[in-house]
Write a protein that holds these residues in place. Structure first.
Motif, PDB file in Angstrom:
ATOM      1  N   GLN A 262       1.926  11.780   1.196  1.00 14.01           N
ATOM      2  CA  GLN A 262       3.136  11.042   1.572  1.00 14.01           C
ATOM      3  C   GLN A 262       3.309  11.172   3.074  1.00 14.01           C
ATOM      4  OE1 GLN A 262       6.677  11.858  -0.687  1.00 14.01           O
ATOM      5  NE2 GLN A 262       7.851  10.273   0.369  1.00 14.01           N
ATOM      6  N   THR A 263       3.240  10.025   3.762  1.00 21.09           N
ATOM      7  CA  THR A 263       3.302  10.011   5.227  1.00 21.09           C
ATOM      8  C   THR A 263       4.666   9.607   5.759  1.00 21.09           C
ATOM      9  OG1 THR A 263       2.454   7.745   5.255  1.00 21.09           O
ATOM     10  CG2 THR A 263       0.837   9.532   5.415  1.00 21.09           C
TER      11      THR A 263
ATOM     12  N   HIS B  65       6.124   5.708   2.145  1.00 18.08           N
ATOM     13  CA  HIS B  65       4.729   5.419   2.479  1.00 18.08           C
ATOM     14  C   HIS B  65       3.799   6.487   1.897  1.00 18.08           C
ATOM     15  CE1 HIS B  65       5.414   2.145   5.489  1.00 18.08           C
ATOM     16  NE2 HIS B  65       6.628   2.656   5.423  1.00 18.08           N
ATOM     17  N   TYR B  66       2.734   6.021   1.244  1.00 17.82           N
ATOM     18  CA  TYR B  66       1.804   6.917   0.559  1.00 17.82           C
ATOM     19  C   TYR B  66       0.368   6.463   0.823  1.00 17.82           C
ATOM     20  CZ  TYR B  66       6.201   7.410  -1.966  1.00 17.82           C
ATOM     21  OH  TYR B  66       7.527   7.556  -2.280  1.00 17.82           O
ATOM     22  N   VAL B  67      -0.507   7.443   1.001  1.00 19.34           N
ATOM     23  CA  VAL B  67      -1.940   7.185   1.110  1.00 19.34           C
ATOM     24  C   VAL B  67      -2.616   7.846  -0.087  1.00 19.34           C
ATOM     25  CG1 VAL B  67      -4.038   7.568   2.459  1.00 19.34           C
ATOM     26  CG2 VAL B  67      -1.872   7.076   3.629  1.00 19.34           C
TER      27      VAL B  67
ATOM     28  N   ASN C 116      -6.134   8.996  -1.215  1.00 19.55           N
ATOM     29  CA  ASN C 116      -7.535   9.244  -0.871  1.00 19.55           C
ATOM     30  C   ASN C 116      -8.339   9.309  -2.161  1.00 19.55           C
ATOM     31  OD1 ASN C 116      -6.983   9.463   1.897  1.00 19.55           O
ATOM     32  ND2 ASN C 116      -6.450  11.624   1.698  1.00 19.55           N
TER      33      ASN C 116
ATOM     34  N   ARG D 277      -1.968   1.367  -8.632  1.00 17.14           N
ATOM     35  CA  ARG D 277      -0.833   0.967  -7.782  1.00 17.14           C
ATOM     36  C   ARG D 277       0.407   0.681  -8.629  1.00 17.14           C
ATOM     37  NH1 ARG D 277      -1.258  -1.100  -2.713  1.00 17.14           N
ATOM     38  NH2 ARG D 277      -3.456  -1.612  -3.100  1.00 17.14           N
TER      39      ARG D 277
ATOM     40  N   ILE E 234       1.772   1.507  -0.453  1.00 21.88           N
ATOM     41  CA  ILE E 234       0.653   2.340  -0.905  1.00 21.88           C
ATOM     42  C   ILE E 234      -0.644   1.840  -0.280  1.00 21.88           C
ATOM     43  CG2 ILE E 234      -0.633   3.151  -2.917  1.00 21.88           C
ATOM     44  CD1 ILE E 234       1.953   2.557  -4.561  1.00 21.88           C
ATOM     45  N   HIS E 235      -1.354   2.741   0.376  1.00 19.40           N
ATOM     46  CA  HIS E 235      -2.646   2.414   0.989  1.00 19.40           C
ATOM     47  C   HIS E 235      -3.733   3.254   0.330  1.00 19.40           C
ATOM     48  CE1 HIS E 235      -5.721   1.577   3.973  1.00 19.40           C
ATOM     49  NE2 HIS E 235      -5.906   2.878   4.108  1.00 19.40           N
TER      50      HIS E 235
ATOM     51  N   ASP F  90      -7.505   4.803   0.483  1.00 17.13           N
ATOM     52  CA  ASP F  90      -8.549   5.170   1.444  1.00 17.13           C
ATOM     53  C   ASP F  90      -9.731   5.734   0.659  1.00 17.13           C
ATOM     54  OD1 ASP F  90     -10.035   5.844   3.616  1.00 17.13           O
ATOM     55  OD2 ASP F  90      -8.604   7.239   4.499  1.00 17.13           O
TER      56      ASP F  90
END
Length: 459
Positions: free
Chosen positions: A385-386, A390-392, A394, A410, A423-424, A426
């Protein structure tokens, strides 16, 4: 491991030596540990645990008299043997700052002392003392837990450790032998999906009776085995993960790959009582090692206040440790002294959660549900959680993973965290490890402290 025991020059000699000499160095240190840990104090403690029959009231009474007689901070406490638990509840709750600022007055430094340290993401260290008696009790109880699954002391053991064993130029030789302990150690910091096959081939040659250590690394090995249809031709009696939160799908994969049971365990560097898994998937409190109070903070979610009997040098008394468990109860307060506690899950650090748009806290166990049904396609994942929404994510995935699978994850995250979530994804070759070799399943970068007090007992 080796870095802790050696000064810089010897450390350099170790890493500049050929691999066969590094095995020898590891075994020399293993011999030293065996003599230190498995002494007459260990044998006495192990026999006591195996014989059982210790009365909980007698243990609490003995512990409180130890506080009164030997710990300056508790010298004036009242002990009413007729209302012993009420006397115990009159003791103040302890927090980390109390231990950090009052270590000496809360300690009994008699014997061969050692300082153990635990740390958090804020960089604040906490040190506590332990003695040779405390260390013997701890090692004896670990072996007592393993004996419940038929694993005898000094059985052949494969340990997945975050300790420094191999140089950066490791040539995929990620293991070192510790012959006095009948143990092979794997350097998890260098393990990746690309080189885990080398670990499997070595494991098959070694043929361990049991595995222990970081569940993320053991899971990486299990995923490799399941993906390639590999079955070991030797019996693994049990797997004992430690130092990281054990997620349900990780447990299932390890048990399927090795056709065995996974027995989770919990303790801490501060010396918390042991909690360990049973073959039916539940957890029990090791009452011989301490007493735990549980305060409800959510639906079936409880904060723990721990008291340890197995660290007499710096007794941990009603310590709010910051970890949580799931118990199928709606009572506001429970304790392992009076109540028959059956813990469903060890949630881990209270700060190891994502915050959703409704200010709800989503723990590792809650968010791990998003991969349900996709376990064969997902090798590893991590949630970061950035920002507020907002969340990444990995991810390390198999070739069969598709865009549709990402959409499923998602959508499930939206249901847990809220539709406002950004949500991104990576995709990477391997999830980044911490300096201690652990992989954190959740990283919350919004200012929350995370305790990493649980220890790696690999060696």
């Amino acid at each position: 491991m080796l870095k802790k025991m050696m000064n810089t020059s010897v450390h350099d000699i170790y890493f500049s030596s050929p691999v066969f000499m590094q095995h020898a160095f590891t075994s020399v240190y293993g011999y030293k540990l065996r003599r230190e840990r498995y002494n007459v104090l260990y044998r006495r403690a192990f026999r006591r645990y195996m014989e059982g029959g210790t009365n909980p009231k007698e243990m609490l009474s003995d512990f409180m008299h130890h506080l009164k007689q030997n710990i300056p901070f508790y010298r004036d406490i009242r002990i009413d043997e007729g209302n012993l638990f009420e006397s115990f509840l009159a003791l103040p709750v302890t927090v980390k700052e109390d231990l950090r600022n009052g270590l000496e007055e809360r300690s009994h430094t008699v014997g061969i002392m050692r300082k153990s340290r635990t740390s958090g993401t804020t960089g604040k260290n906490l040190a506590v003392y332990d003695s040779e008696y405390d260390r013997a009790d701890r090692m004896a109880y670990l072996d007592y837990i393993k004996m419940q699954s038929g694993v005898k002391p000094f059985s052949k053991r494969a340990s997945f450790t975050g300790q420094e064993l191999t140089p950066p130029d490791h040539r995929n030789i990620l293991w070192r032998y510790n012959k006095p302990m009948n143990q092979i150690l794997y350097a998890t910091f260098h393990m990746t999906p690309e080189n885990v096959g080398h670990v499997y081939e070595n494991l098959v040659r070694f043929r361990p009776v049991t595995l222990d250590g970081f569940p993320t690394s053991i899971h990486m090995l299990a995923k490799y085995m399941l993906s390639n249809g590999l079955k070991p031709d030797f019996e693994v009696r049990a797997v004992f993960p430690t130092a990281e939160t054990l997620l349900p799908h990780v447990k299932r994969d390890i048990e399927k790959a090795f056709d065995t049971v996974v027995i989770d365990q919990y303790s801490s560097s501060e010396g918390a009582p042991f909690i360990y898994g049973t073959e039916d998937g539940k957890y029990i409190v090791g009452k011989e090692t301490g007493l735990i109070e549980f305060e409800r903070v959510g639906h079936h979610l409880y904060d723990m206040i721990v008291t340890s009997y197995i660290n007499r040098a710096t007794p941990i008394v009603r310590y709010r440790i910051g970890d949580q468990v799931e118990i199928r109860s709606d009572r506001k307060y429970l304790n392992s002294f009076d109540d028959d506690i059956k813990i469903e899950r060890i949630i881990g650090r209270a700060a190891d959660y994502l915050t959703g748009s409704r200010s709800n806290r989503v723990t590792a166990v809650n968010i791990s549900w998003v991969v349900d049904g996709l376990e064969e396609k997902v090798i590893q994942m991590q949630f970061v959680q950035t920002g507020r929404y907002h969340y990444v994510v990995n991810m390390v995935v198999e070739d069969a993973f598709e865009k549709h699978d990402e959409d499923i994850i998602r959508d499930r995250m939206y249901r847990r965290l809220g539709e406002e979530s950004v949500i991104h994804f990576d995709y990477m070759e391997a999830i980044p490890k911490e300096k201690n070799g652990k992989v954190r399943f959740i990283i919350n970068q919004t200012g929350k402290e995370v305790s990493v007090g649980d220890t790696d007992e690999s060696v």
